[in-house]
Design an enzyme around this catalytic site. Structure first.
Site, PDB file in Angstrom:
ATOM      1  N   LYS A 203      32.900  32.769  48.795  1.00  0.00           N
ATOM      2  CA  LYS A 203      32.539  34.254  48.547  1.00  0.00           C
ATOM      3  C   LYS A 203      33.284  34.296  47.099  1.00  0.00           C
ATOM      4  O   LYS A 203      34.438  33.814  46.583  1.00  0.00           O
ATOM      5  CB  LYS A 203      33.619  34.972  49.535  1.00  0.00           C
ATOM      6  CG  LYS A 203      33.609  36.526  49.253  1.00  0.00           C
ATOM      7  CD  LYS A 203      34.292  37.143  50.117  1.00  0.00           C
ATOM      8  CE  LYS A 203      34.852  38.571  49.877  1.00  0.00           C
ATOM      9  NZ  LYS A 203      35.325  39.336  51.012  1.00  0.00           N
TER      10      LYS A 203
HETATM   11  C1  5RP Z   1      40.189  39.744  49.329  1.00  0.00           C
HETATM   12  C2  5RP Z   1      39.299  39.831  50.517  1.00  0.00           C
HETATM   13  C3  5RP Z   1      39.286  40.859  51.312  1.00  0.00           C
HETATM   14  O1  5RP Z   1      40.530  41.145  52.004  1.00  0.00           O
HETATM   15  C4  5RP Z   1      38.334  41.723  51.688  1.00  0.00           C
HETATM   16  O2  5RP Z   1      37.255  40.799  52.304  1.00  0.00           O
HETATM   17  C5  5RP Z   1      37.543  42.339  50.323  1.00  0.00           C
HETATM   18  O3  5RP Z   1      36.487  43.010  50.613  1.00  0.00           O
HETATM   19  P1  5RP Z   1      35.734  44.019  49.602  1.00  0.00           P
HETATM   20  O4  5RP Z   1      36.359  43.679  48.221  1.00  0.00           O
HETATM   21  O5  5RP Z   1      34.508  44.359  49.591  1.00  0.00           O
HETATM   22  O6  5RP Z   1      36.579  45.245  49.940  1.00  0.00           O
HETATM   23  O7  5RP Z   1      38.370  38.725  50.715  1.00  0.00           O
HETATM   24  O8  5RP Z   1      39.740  38.926  48.369  1.00  0.00           O
END
Ligand code: 5RP
Length: 298
Positions: A203
């Site tokens: 991610k």
């Molecule tokens: C932080 C994370 C998260 O806690 C979360 O998944 C972030 O999601 P978003 O930025 O779309 O609100 O992975 O790095």
């Protein structure tokens, strides 16, 4: 006596037809074990090879985040539109209906809160417990350039070792500290390190210049991190550009659950990801249900 007459007397061997096999066509996963491929095929829709993951794991370091105060009320109705739910084991066991059938990407690292140094994470879930939960993947934060860079990379490699034993894929989440620039050069470095060291998918954030070089340089699927809440059209545009640039989907949280219309937003994101719908058209789809409602009310 067992009824074995004619058990092998069939004739449907089709000797002239070569044996068929059906590997899951996802970038970099052709050599993975069957269980790994099967779990990845729960997360990435086989029809498109893409995913809309709904990220709601924020509470693991920042408590009841805006929009997630009551996951039972705000998030559960959205699950039917998500290809996977990224969340914690506490939220799974307390709040996610087992019968919802949504594949779980389980947050498996943690430790520091927002009050401390965030890169100082440890592994926070055993692979055995992830298997007990029937997780489709586990997620770990990797802080390239962060204070505890090596520790976070080590968390990931230990999780990958455990995942290999159980057939559970690992999602590496590239966390970018405030002092670092989210440009293509940095994102190429961070994502490639994660993939080289065994992450099954990664991610990462979007960058306007050269995002396609980030996806090209990463031998496993990249999913786009949503980041802080943007106006809906901007978030849809970012998702569209990321998909065009080679991302295999999104893992989006605040841009969905902090929208005034989360269900319309996750549907619009789904149209961008799975149908390559243009952002403006997806935005029109997003606004249509609530403008119609408002018109009906007036
Ligand atoms: C932080 C994370 C998260 O806690 C979360 O998944 C972030 O999601 P978003 O930025 O779309 O609100 O992975 O790095």
């Amino acid at each position: 006596m067992a009824d074995t007459d004619d058990a092998t007397g069939g004739t449907r061997f089709h000797p002239a037809v070569p044996a068929r096999s059906y590997p899951f066509r996802l970038k970099g996963c052709g050599s993975l074990d069957w269980g790994m491929q099967s779990r990845l095929a729960r997360i990435f829709r086989p029809a498109t090879g893409r995913t809309v993951m709904l990220a709601i794991d924020h509470g693991y370091f920042q408590g009841p985040t805006t929009g997630l105060e009551r996951v039972d009320l705000s998030i559960i109705p959205l699950l039917q539109h998500a290809d996977a739910l990224m969340t914690t084991r506490g939220m799974v066991r307390s709040t996610v209906p087992p019968a919802a059938g949504v594949p779980i990407v389980l947050r498996a690292s943690g430790g520091p809160s927002v009050l401390k140094e965030l890169s100082d994470e440890q592994l926070a879930v055993s692979m055995e417990d992830a298997a007990r939960i029937n997780a489709s993947a586990v997620a770990v934060q990797v802080f390239i350039g962060g204070e505890f860079e090596t520790q976070s990379v080590h968390n990931m490699t230990r999780l990958v070792d455990a995942g290999q034993r159980y057939g559970i894929p690992v999602l590496a989440v590239t966390a970018v500290g405030k002092e670092l620039t989210r440009d293509a050069r940095y994102l190429r470095l961070a994502t490639r390190i994660c993939a080289e060291l065994g992450a099954h998918f990664v991610k990462t954030y979007f960058c306007t210049d050269g995002f396609d070089t980030v996806t090209a340089g990463c031998p496993v699927p990249l999913v786009l991190a949503g980041g802080k809440k943007l106006p809906e059209l901007d978030a849809l545009t970012m998702a569209y550009q990321a998909i065009e640039g080679g991302a295999a989907g999104v893992d989006m949280g605040r841009n969905i659950f902090q929208s005034d219309y989360p269900e319309a937003m996750i549907r619009a994101v789904g149209a961008v990801v799975h149908e390559s719908m243009k952002p403006q058209e997806a935005y029109e789809e997003f606004v249509r249900p609530h403008t119609q409602q408002a018109d009906g009310a007036s």
